[in-house]
Design an enzyme around this catalytic site. Structure first.
Site, PDB file in Angstrom:
ATOM      1  N   LYS A 180       6.727  -4.445 -10.515  1.00  0.00           N
ATOM      2  CA  LYS A 180       6.498  -4.044 -11.903  1.00  0.00           C
ATOM      3  C   LYS A 180       6.095  -2.560 -11.979  1.00  0.00           C
ATOM      4  CE  LYS A 180       3.956  -7.230 -13.761  1.00  0.00           C
ATOM      5  NZ  LYS A 180       2.831  -8.026 -14.324  1.00  0.00           N
ATOM      6  N   LYS A 186      -3.305  -8.713  -6.666  1.00  0.00           N
ATOM      7  CA  LYS A 186      -3.695  -9.735  -7.649  1.00  0.00           C
ATOM      8  C   LYS A 186      -4.884 -10.495  -7.093  1.00  0.00           C
ATOM      9  CE  LYS A 186      -1.921 -11.360 -11.552  1.00  0.00           C
ATOM     10  NZ  LYS A 186      -1.125 -10.491 -12.427  1.00  0.00           N
ATOM     11  N   SER A 213      -3.228   0.241 -18.430  1.00  0.00           N
ATOM     12  CA  SER A 213      -4.299   0.293 -17.428  1.00  0.00           C
ATOM     13  C   SER A 213      -4.269   1.636 -16.680  1.00  0.00           C
ATOM     14  CB  SER A 213      -4.124  -0.829 -16.389  1.00  0.00           C
ATOM     15  OG  SER A 213      -4.706  -2.018 -16.841  1.00  0.00           O
ATOM     16  N   HIS A 266       0.825  -1.209   0.000  1.00  0.00           N
ATOM     17  CA  HIS A 266       0.000   0.000   0.000  1.00  0.00           C
ATOM     18  C   HIS A 266       0.860   1.262   0.000  1.00  0.00           C
ATOM     19  CE1 HIS A 266      -2.851  -3.043   1.717  1.00  0.00           C
ATOM     20  NE2 HIS A 266      -3.576  -2.517   0.762  1.00  0.00           N
ATOM     21  N   HIS A 267       2.130   1.143  -0.423  1.00  0.00           N
ATOM     22  CA  HIS A 267       2.960   2.350  -0.399  1.00  0.00           C
ATOM     23  C   HIS A 267       2.434   3.384  -1.391  1.00  0.00           C
ATOM     24  CE1 HIS A 267       4.715   0.475  -3.936  1.00  0.00           C
ATOM     25  NE2 HIS A 267       5.310   1.614  -4.212  1.00  0.00           N
ATOM     26  N   ASP A 269       7.518   3.030 -13.084  1.00  0.00           N
ATOM     27  CA  ASP A 269       7.058   4.274 -12.469  1.00  0.00           C
ATOM     28  C   ASP A 269       5.575   4.551 -12.741  1.00  0.00           C
ATOM     29  OD1 ASP A 269       7.347   6.456 -10.896  1.00  0.00           O
ATOM     30  OD2 ASP A 269       8.346   7.713 -12.390  1.00  0.00           O
ATOM     31  N   LYS A 315      -3.113  -2.366  -7.561  1.00  0.00           N
ATOM     32  CA  LYS A 315      -3.517  -2.676  -8.939  1.00  0.00           C
ATOM     33  C   LYS A 315      -3.015  -4.050  -9.338  1.00  0.00           C
ATOM     34  CE  LYS A 315      -5.118  -1.030 -12.913  1.00  0.00           C
ATOM     35  NZ  LYS A 315      -5.815  -2.326 -13.052  1.00  0.00           N
TER      36      LYS A 315
HETATM   37  N1  GLU Z   1      -2.644  -8.746 -15.418  1.00  0.00           N
HETATM   38  C1  GLU Z   1      -1.716  -7.836 -15.970  1.00  0.00           C
HETATM   39  C2  GLU Z   1      -0.344  -8.030 -15.340  1.00  0.00           C
HETATM   40  O1  GLU Z   1      -0.028  -9.085 -14.832  1.00  0.00           O
HETATM   41  C3  GLU Z   1      -2.202  -6.393 -15.936  1.00  0.00           C
HETATM   42  C4  GLU Z   1      -2.559  -5.838 -14.602  1.00  0.00           C
HETATM   43  C5  GLU Z   1      -3.271  -4.480 -14.671  1.00  0.00           C
HETATM   44  O2  GLU Z   1      -3.465  -3.960 -15.733  1.00  0.00           O
HETATM   45  O3  GLU Z   1      -3.620  -3.983 -13.584  1.00  0.00           O
HETATM   46  O4  GLU Z   1       0.485  -7.178 -15.402  1.00  0.00           O
END
Ligand code: GLU
Length: 473
Positions: A94, A106, A362, A64-65, A99, A70
């Site tokens: 990632k 997930k 995204s 949660h930094h 950035d 996402k």
């Molecule tokens: N599922 C994709 C990933 O592993 C995209 C995640 C997203 O767009 O939030 O990077």
């Protein structure tokens, strides 16, 4: 090296390898590494035939930094808590590497989607979303899901609709999930984004002559032979854009088959064949194999694992015959295989960097949803006419007449142009940062590979964030 480690432990092994090159306090490193929240929910599904089945789902928020957190939602029989926490952790790293201002998360449901009808999948998805809402695991500023293995824009539309029905903030509800269909406030280019990002990343990595030379390769993608494992959304788009970049895709594998042709495939034709027959097996003028794992061992310049985790292990690593491994999937290489590849001088372009195109676009979709305006809508026409005026001024001053083709190049940027240029810039910048880190350590005689350099960049960015929050000295 122990192959018995769980997926999350393997991710942490890679983290620890990089953390050794830093002098952050152990407590801070532990906070970065740990998975903050994880939730397992079970609920009943009434199947179309009237029987009742228990469905298992998870959502993990690793860090949660930055908020929101996402990450995608996958439907696969391999889903369990450990896998979801590992994938959530990879999302954190990632996002930091490219950035993109999110923490990592997930989700997953333990199902083989092929065993369920569309209406059963809709009921599963809506109920899963309801559970996420109840447990505060979804919201535009809280946690924003997206597609992953076994899910796509249809599931994202169901998630959005379920959330919007119950959301307190109707105005921003559209930003509760990304990867939505275009008609449901999705963004052009999101579906292709991960595959396109893989190719932008590869283009950048392969453009550096000094890095290609030790691999016995010339710079550029043109003419390079490629094997792609997985022909889902990521594998298909990576293969398609590689072909467009003049690389030769000589091998493709999917769940139950593989095809090989040393002269290269026309990806669109393979996709059409698969759509018509249900499989790539038996594709004309190609050698077909039954066991797709064998395809990983075909000789090529670039191997693109684009399916699931733990595909390249200590067992097959000694037999892999590619110069570059381009990790389009999440976690395809185990640490033991990684060590073998380093030893053998094979270059790995790591997942935490290379498949970040999906979450990058995204991010653009989320921004578009929160701003409630299509990217480029305000400036397009203005840009268009300014550029045309410039063109006419040049013609007048020089007497040169631009051809129709040249004129075609002049246009204001629309949404897709902006998405692709933002994605390309992100991938190029992140690769340069990664290489810079690698070079800095190499100048101190520290042998830092690409994966370790990517982890180091993530650790520095996240540590900075914690320090700015004043949590750590
Ligand atoms: N599922 C994709 C990933 O592993 C995209 C995640 C997203 O767009 O939030 O990077």
């Amino acid at each position: 090296m122990a192959e018995k480690l769980s997926f999350f432990q393997k991710v942490n092994t890679d983290f620890d390898k990089a953390a050794r090159f830093t002098d952050y306090p152990p407590g801070l490193l532990e906070q970065i590494k740990i998975c903050n929240n994880s939730c397992h929910f079970t609920f009943p599904l009434k199947r179309d035939d009237g029987t009742i089945e228990t469905i298992h789902g998870w959502r993990a928020e690793h860090s949660h930094h930055k908020l929101p957190t996402k990450g995608g939602i996958r439907y696969s029989t391999l889903v369990d808590e450990d896998e979801i926490m590992a994938l959530a952790a990879l999302m954190t790293y990632k996002c930091a590497i490219v950035d993109v201002p999110f923490g990592g998360a997930k989700g997953g449901i333990q199902v083989d989607r092929n065993q369920y009808s569309l209406s059963e999948l809709e009921r599963i998805t809506r109920r899963y979303t309801y559970e996420l809402i109840q447990k505060n695991y979804i919201g535009p500023g809280v946690d924003v899901p997206a597609p992953d293995f076994g899910t796509g824009e249809t599931e994202m539309a169901w998630i959005f609709d379920t959330y919007a029905t119950m959301a307190p903030d109707k105005l921003n509800a559209i930003a509760c999930v990304t990867g939505k269909p275009i008609e449901q406030n999705g963004i052009l280019g999101r579906k292709e984004a991960t595959g396109r990002g893989v190719v932008y990343g590869l283009q950048e990595a392969c453009s550096i002559a000094a890095d290609m030379k030790p691999l016995g390769l010339t710079p550029g993608l043109s003419g390079k032979t490629v094997v792609v494992q997985g022909f889902g959304n990521v594998g298909y788009h990576a293969a398609k854009f590689l072909m467009e970049a003049d690389a030769s895709v000589i091998g493709i594998t999917e769940r139950y088959a593989g095809i090989y042709n040393p002269h290269g495939f026309d990806i669109e034709k393979v996709a059409t064949y698969r759509e018509e027959t249900g499989s790539i097996r038996g594709y004309p003028s190609a050698t077909s194999i039954e066991n797709p794992n064998e395809g990983l061992e075909w000789a090529c310049d670039i191997l693109v694992p684009a399916a699931l985790e733990n595909q390249l292990t200590a067992a097959n690593a000694p037999r892999i015959q590619s110069a570059i491994i381009a990790e389009a999937a999440n976690g395809p290489t185990t640490p033991a295989a990684d060590a073998i590849f380093q030893e053998r001088g094979i270059m790995i372009i790591p997942d935490t960097y290379l498949n970040a195109g999906g979450v990058t676009v995204s991010y653009f979709e989320w921004l578009r949803n929160l701003s409630h305006v299509q990217l480029g809508r305000l400036g397009k026409r203005f840009e268009d006419s300014t550029q045309r005026a410039m063109l006419q001024a040049v013609e007048k001053a020089t007497g040169y007449q631009f051809s129709n083709d040249e004129r075609q190049l002049i246009h204001g940027a629309d949404e897709e142009d902006l998405v692709n240029s933002g994605l390309q810039d992100t991938m190029i910048r992140a690769y340069q940062e990664l290489r810079e880190t690698r070079m800095q350590h190499r100048s101190k005689n520290e042998d830092v590979d690409c994966r370790t350099a990517a982890f180091l960049n993530a650790i520095h960015r996240i540590a900075q964030s914690y320090m700015q929050l004043g949590i750590f000295p």
